[in-house]
Design an enzyme around this catalytic site. Structure first.
Site, short mmCIF file in Angstrom:
data_model
loop_
_atom_site.label_atom_id
_atom_site.label_comp_id
_atom_site.label_asym_id
_atom_site.label_seq_id
_atom_site.Cartn_x
_atom_site.Cartn_y
_atom_site.Cartn_z
CG ASP A 164 -1.89 3.38 -4.10
OD1 ASP A 164 -2.63 2.71 -4.84
OD2 ASP A 164 -1.18 2.88 -3.20
NE ARG A 206 -1.79 -0.16 -4.68
CZ ARG A 206 -0.66 -0.55 -4.13
NH1 ARG A 206 -0.19 -1.76 -4.37
NH2 ARG A 206 0.01 0.25 -3.34
#
Ligand SMILES: [Zn+2]
Length: 216
Positions: A144, A146
């Site tokens: 991930d 983000r």
């Protein structure tokens, strides 16, 4: 040239300088559920564009029903059943419309940050048996990527300091708390499972810590 540009970087602490955002403009965005206001932002260093939707007076100090949504072109716009992004966005917009007040930060970080084309490659690997985390790792990406620090200048600009966050992802809650945004309440966004998103939702729950209650 009557456009008002506001550099928000000077309000940010040193370690968030690279996440400075330039506010560009706002306009009305009528939708199926409510007439939102859409606010446009740009990252000056990368040129990346982000938007926020607001409804009602979000700057009055009361906790704001909010969703931090990362772009998912396949789910949000192409009706893909491989993930739960589109239905989550729709449900968040409906909940805000029902409450008459709220905000959606729409961050352009496609495919948990790997980008649209790499996401196609990751989906191809998933077609061959990998799960969503393994596929990203095979392509050389973290599970991930983000980055939620973008939320800080957006929320500051909108005058939001406290939220009721619509999410199943504890990482988003800790990210916001790290930015000194008060998360007053977590509002789960559980959307229907289907044969195509089942494994993805299970992987999010087991490998990425999402709080998803399986439908029995
Ligand atoms: Zn998605």
């Amino acid at each position: 040239m009557d456009r008002e540009n506001t550099m928000l970087s000077k309000e940010l602490p040193e370690n968030l300088q690279e996440q400075a955002l330039e506010y560009v403009d706002s306009c009305a965005l009528p939708t199926t559920w409510a007439n939102f206001t859409m606010h446009a932002f740009r990252e000056p260093t990368t040129g990346k564009e982000h938007i926020a939707l607001t409804l009602g007076d979000v700057a009055n100090g009361e906790p704001v029903l909010a969703r931090i949504h990362s772009e998912c072109l396949t789910g949000d716009a192409l009706f893909s059943k491989r993930c739960d992004c589109g239905p989550q966005l729709e449900l968040a917009m409906q909940k805000i419309a029902a409450e008459g007040r709220g905000a959606i930060l729409y961050l352009r970080q496609e495919g948990r940050g790997i980008g649209l084309l790499a996401k196609v490659q990751a989906y191809h690997l998933q077609d061959q048996g990998a799960d969503t985390v393994e596929a990203n790792q095979k392509l050389g990406f973290a599970a991930d990527l983000r980055n939620y620090s973008l939320c800080d200048p957006m929320l500051k600009h909108l005058g939001i300091s406290s939220v009721k966050l619509m999410t199943n992802n504890p990482r988003k809650i800790s990210a916001l708390e790290g930015l000194q945004v008060k998360v007053q309440e977590q509002v789960p966004l559980i959307v229907p499972r289907n044969p195509y998103n089942e494994r993805y939702l299970d992987t999010k729950a087991t490998k990425l810590g999402h709080m998803l209650i399986p439908e029995l």
